[in-house]
Design an enzyme around this catalytic site. Structure first.
Site, PDB file in Angstrom:
ATOM      1  N   LEU B 227       0.865  -1.220  -0.090  1.00 41.87           N
ATOM      2  CA  LEU B 227       0.182   0.016   0.193  1.00 41.87           C
ATOM      3  C   LEU B 227       0.829   1.331  -0.134  1.00 41.87           C
ATOM      4  CD1 LEU B 227      -2.863   0.850   0.327  1.00 41.87           C
ATOM      5  CD2 LEU B 227      -2.416   1.096   2.875  1.00 41.87           C
ATOM      6  N   ASP B 228       0.559   2.188  -0.938  1.00 46.12           N
ATOM      7  CA  ASP B 228       1.154   3.438  -1.034  1.00 46.12           C
ATOM      8  C   ASP B 228       2.863   3.528  -1.219  1.00 46.12           C
ATOM      9  OD1 ASP B 228      -1.237   4.368  -0.018  1.00 46.12           O
ATOM     10  OD2 ASP B 228      -0.622   4.978   1.999  1.00 46.12           O
TER      11      ASP B 228
END
Lengths: 284, 284, 284, 284
Positions: B227-228
């Site tokens: 994520l990210d």
């Protein structure tokens, strides 16, 4: 390996990129960067900047130049030039009483940020001599008598001719004549303290204050006979407020001026700027 | 004349530019733009984006592909792909309840700013169906049951497979699983509402307010399982003040989000973005 | 508590801030924000924007107005006005064929970003009626016959008079006459597609391309009889490249236009803009 | 007329602005600038910066201070301080081997851009002594032995105590201990070479290169015991490209560092920065 820049310009036509890259490959060169731009896919003007590595470039140079003449100049009608990266441009910086652009260039040069040799500083005032001394660069004080501008320019040309590849006007507050531009035979870069073409001419910060603009800017451009009309190399702006006085604008603007001029000089010294009529092509 | 993009990547070695340009010249193509980048002149990874014009490309394509295989793939160990400019990427846009990124993409597309086909909008809410209707694009409402995320993803894959070349998450507030990424087989672009890697995770505007930062930003990136943490395509920031509430930050940030996402999508659709490990090379 | 803005302007003199704050304290009001600016500490013009909270403002208003007249108008020679925050400005938006500025305002308004009421859209073309419909705002198509401009302006005035507090020209491509400005009796904001005062007049993007500038901009200003010479409210710029065509500049510029116009309209609607001759004071 | 700044902070409550402005008016002072901010209209913390002109301030000061104590401190529970504009803050600048932030501060100070007195430069290296000399500012070389950090800090405190009002760390590459912060008793401003909170800690440019960000930044903040966690005063960013090496990022970042630090120091010296917990209120 020696690193060399090859600059090409002329009328666009099919096959230029292939001709150049083949020629370089035959010479055993390895292209590390290639940028090209055509003003118009149909019949436009073509610009290319190529950086290549070639061991023993000096020995190979005559043969390479012969082929460039044959295939690019004769064959395709193009103009070309070879510039070894290690051969730094020699620069003269002109200043008057403001030190910010001059010092910023000297600092950046000392830090190794600007690939150039600063050959001399020329000023119509003696004021900045003291500040330039620690940089070990010759400082020539050439006063300008407005009734005999030619006398100063003759002195300038004596100092410059054969010694420099670029003249930078770092807030030099004197008129540059067309005669000087023709005779100096190297490009001249000026920093104008406004976002051209807004506020052409003298006193741009006062005019900006009066007009109530919300941004002020600076413009680095090649100098031509038409004041403030030369090809723009770089521009930038900074936000200002209604409460900023004309003096505040000048102070904020000074920061933009030195950054814009430093970028323009850096790009010119790295052969990233091609003049296309009254505009520029910037290869970044 | 047909306009075509040729994308090349692989280990850097001498002669790639010459090989490509010679090959294109033999085919009668005219190179209108060529950008290349090597992560390291010695043993780095090489990326090249070439745009060329070739009359009758369709007829010439098989022969061109044969030569590309022979000289670039077999000869130089490179990966290549040909993409006719006229063959627009087909895009699915995922959204939740926020409309700003979705509408901005649809508007820009309608204005002709984004070279893509919007195949469908998929949302886990019905809220935006009304706003999408005037654009004449199918809107699929696929609710997500958090206890059976796979059910929604199966539905997504049924809709997407074979129909799209890119998925854009335009503030889609659901987790994307690694399984989905593997099975969808097309790139997925997300807009994160912070200047990554600052404020990773949920609630970045509240965190930004709490930390007292003076700029907030947005980041468009390819989605990976972490994520990210995917390769960043584009970022930008906007200045904020101490008096801005977290809601003000969100509102100002929304403007940056839509601009950053629009640029990332445009660049991807024009094949200007090459993934280099966890970073990107952007040819502008 | 009711939130109210008090705007004051006039010749600067000692004691204004104290007079205002004392007066508000006597009324039981709590000042939540106070900004003031004087063009010159000695004999300049003074501007103040105060936001205060006062429970039961309506009941207290007559007494407050009496004191403002007595102490500020009569006593200190100042001009003042009271504007309840809840009393939104009524706005008419004029457009022609370009939709980006119009739609951006309508969409921001729908999102709750612009504290105003959009009373109507007026256009000299029917083209955008369809796009405006989903916003449930009246769309008046008023064609303009260049040989009888007054006919259209009479129709405009019939629609506007008594109904709006602000006219916004969102890329409205018709000349606004001095007669109209005098008769409409509300401020008129225009978005000009250049960084004024650069590229005054028609075709700024073509001129910018020709001049080779490295940044293009947009300017929101109050409309006065002198075309492009009114007080500037907000400006911004975006970087462009030599390879951008005039069409690219127009496209990039459109993004700046809508952002600049949205900020100017927001600030005006929040009474943050004071006109000071041909410039503006912006309280942010 | 003497120009004086009055700074106030404390719990917000009705009537503060009126109390202050009345008090100043009684003293015959003319308010030239007034900014206030409350973190929350209901029960927040209140900050106010007022600049006033008062002939014969020195004579009037005791009476003014008595009233401030009575009405603001005792009456409203506020903290206040008076700072004559002419009484410049005395600043010590700490540096190591990098000269850009140090020289930029010294040069701006010489140009009259920074309202401060530079009392001394302290460095753990002798390298920059030569460059500082032309500015006529004492340069103290205090080597730091990592095994006895306290010895150097004792020497620092001997030099600083009673002599300075602010310490500026201009790329000073040594750890500052909590003991030092407690004993120095004046604020300490640091410039961190990243856009905090991204890339906390050492080597931010290398981390930025590795993460592939498209903008890099700098952050000026007050130093607290938690490294890189102090209240942020100012931040800015600059765009970078995939082809920029970590060394290029460092070079581009240096420009942002010196601008951000100069703004933070200027604002602090003009009493424009109020600390609000771990954030700052900036009155511009």
């Amino acid at each position: 390996a020696d690193s060399v820049r090859l600059l090409i310009s002329g009328e666009d036509r099919p096959g230029i990129v292939a001709a150049v890259s083949t020629l370089l490959q035959e010479a055993g060169a390895n292209i590390s960067s290639l940028d090209q731009y055509s003003t118009d896919p149909e019949g436009g003007r073509f610009y290319q900047r190529t950086v290549f590595h070639l061991d023993g470039f000096s020995a190979a140079r005559p043969e390479l130049e012969r082929k460039l003449d044959e295939r690019l100049a004769t064959g395709l009608g193009l103009t070309w030039s070879l510039r070894p990266v290690a051969q730094l441009k020699r620069v003269a910086i002109f200043a008057s009483k403001s030190d910010h652009c001059l010092l910023d260039l000297l600092w950046r040069h000392r830090r190794g940020e600007l690939p150039m040799t600063v050959s001399m500083v020329i000023s119509n005032h003696a004021d900045l001599a003291e500040e330039v001394r620690p940089f070990n660069i010759p400082y020539f004080y050439v006063p300008v008598d407005k009734s005999d501008r030619q006398a100063a320019e003759r002195r300038h040309l004596e100092l410059l001719r054969g010694n420099v590849d670029l003249v930078v006007l770092a807030r030099y507050m004197q008129i540059i004549t067309g005669d000087f531009l023709r005779e100096v035979e190297v490009p001249v870069i000026n920093i104008h303290h406004s976002f051209l073409p807004a506020f052409i001419g003298a006193g741009p910060y006062a005019k900006a204050k009066q007009r109530g603009v919300k941004l002020i800017g600076a413009t680095a451009h090649y100098v031509t006979e038409d004041l403030d009309e030369g090809p723009i190399i770089e521009q930038d702006v900074v936000r200002v407020k209604h409460s900023d006085t004309a003096a505040d604008l000048q102070r904020r603007g000074a920061d933009v001026e030195r950054q814009v001029l430093a970028r323009a000089v850096e790009w010119h010294c790295e052969d990233r700027v091609a003049r296309d009529g009254n505009t520029t092509v910037i290869f970044l």
